[in-house]
Scaffold this motif. Sequence first.
Motif, short mmCIF file in Angstrom:
data_model
loop_
_atom_site.label_atom_id
_atom_site.label_comp_id
_atom_site.label_asym_id
_atom_site.label_seq_id
_atom_site.Cartn_x
_atom_site.Cartn_y
_atom_site.Cartn_z
N ILE A 198 51.18 11.75 61.47
CA ILE A 198 52.11 12.32 60.50
C ILE A 198 51.70 11.84 59.11
O ILE A 198 51.66 10.64 58.85
N VAL A 199 51.37 12.80 58.24
CA VAL A 199 50.97 12.49 56.86
C VAL A 199 52.15 12.83 55.96
O VAL A 199 52.55 14.00 55.86
N ASN A 200 52.69 11.84 55.31
CA ASN A 200 53.95 11.98 54.58
C ASN A 200 53.78 11.54 53.14
O ASN A 200 53.34 10.42 52.87
N ARG A 201 54.14 12.41 52.19
CA ARG A 201 54.02 12.05 50.77
C ARG A 201 55.00 10.95 50.37
O ARG A 201 54.74 10.18 49.46
N GLY A 202 56.16 10.91 51.03
CA GLY A 202 57.17 9.91 50.70
C GLY A 202 56.81 8.53 51.22
O GLY A 202 55.83 8.34 51.95
N ASP A 203 57.65 7.55 50.86
CA ASP A 203 57.36 6.19 51.30
C ASP A 203 57.96 5.86 52.66
O ASP A 203 57.76 4.77 53.18
N ARG A 204 58.68 6.82 53.25
CA ARG A 204 59.23 6.63 54.60
C ARG A 204 59.62 7.98 55.18
O ARG A 204 59.79 8.97 54.46
N LEU A 205 59.79 8.04 56.49
CA LEU A 205 60.25 9.25 57.16
C LEU A 205 61.74 9.47 56.89
O LEU A 205 62.49 8.52 56.65
#
Length: 478
Positions: A198-205
């Motif tokens: 999972i590649v996420n721009r934010g700092d957490r899910l």
Amino acid sequence: MKKYDVIVVGAGSAGLGSSGVANVLGLKTLLIEKDADNFGGDCTNFGCVPSKALIHIAKQFHQAKSAERFGLKTTGKADMGSILDHIHQMQTFIKQTEDAEALRKKGIDVVIGKAVFDSRNTIKVNDETYTARIILLCTGSSPRKLDIEGMDSIQVYTNETIFFDCRELPENFVVIGGGPIGCELGQAFSRLGSKVTIVNRGDRLLTKEPEIVSDILETRFTEEGIQILNNAEVESFKDGKARIASKENEILEIPCAAVLLSVGRSVNTKGMNFDAAGIELTENGNINVNEYLQSTNKRVYVIGDAAGSYMFSHGAEKMVRQLWRNLLIPIFKKKNTWNDLSWVTFTDPQVAHFGLTEEKLEEQGIGYIRQDQGFGHDDRAIVEEYTYGRMSFWLDDSSSVGGKKILSGSMIAPHAGELVQELELAKHAGIPISVLNDRIYPYPVAARINQKTIRGVMEKTRKPWKLKLARMAFRWLH
């Protein structure tokens, strides 16, 4: 020109609900849907129904593998063709009560075709013109797209295509986006056998949840073998690999057979000739809607995803009820707010929330007290191995302890979406926490954790002087 009391554009959750209400009231109703196969909208065709069916199947795979430590032997891998066929069977069964034929039998006129405004109060479909006292836009939303270098060289899915086109299990699956869709489908494919990143721009899910909830979920995902890359973006695809950059400018290349785009949704507004109807759009391209779900054309209302506020099928249901209440009782009209909204992310563990978040409570100046509760000493959580669970209550701070009422709640645990329902009911009904505190829950139902959390609030009032007074009363009386 054909005249109606109500014209509804779109046969998703909002459109089906609104046309159903209008029809029950005896109003002459026209429902317009551009795609005969799209009745039920995103939820039935591409969202809630197929995703929850997939999650259900993936959970069976996970449970079977988890039982190997007790001697069970498992072999083989997921057959995506069979899985999708099963999902489509479930969809067909559900759609029997909401397709064009079923609605026409109920007395609702249904037209299949693209709706285009001809004037402020007329709509043209298939060269036929229709008008009504009010027009309801329930046109829904679509997955937001990304333009990434090399994307044409890789298999790319959205929630609108994956349940039809993904008939082979991807060996290495990159999920772009750390919101509910990315988390739900990422975990499901991991459990079916894909190597998921999972590649996420934010700092957490799941950034709209409390930070502790995100931390617990990320830990559980990591334990299941899901790779999570926060503060990161996919830069390009080449030679079966995804090139990923972090905010610290670190570069990582990982194998990638397929990609799921889950980076939000965009309101459907194209090609309807809104200018002719006097319907304005906002700077970000959404329909300009006021707090009563009315567009800049006073005869045109917008509900469901098209309203651009919260995009849940039950959110559409909430809007339908609110709108029709306001249309029929136009005094003390209800505003469209987040106050009574709830949501569930159907990962394992589930993440559930109802009421305003703590941030929103503070923004609105609502006084509260917060009570947190871990599941480490809950007997049901111990025997079923979810002692990592956690919940929080936000209660009003203006009453006596027993008279306090629940404002909001958050929980991460298996079946959290079911466990919070009695709490949400207590919130809506204004039931004081003393009622839940005095209940006798069968042992060891999972919902006992709700009472345990409430007792944590009650115990804070057990001051030493009160206990001393109780001892004195006991000894004097006995």
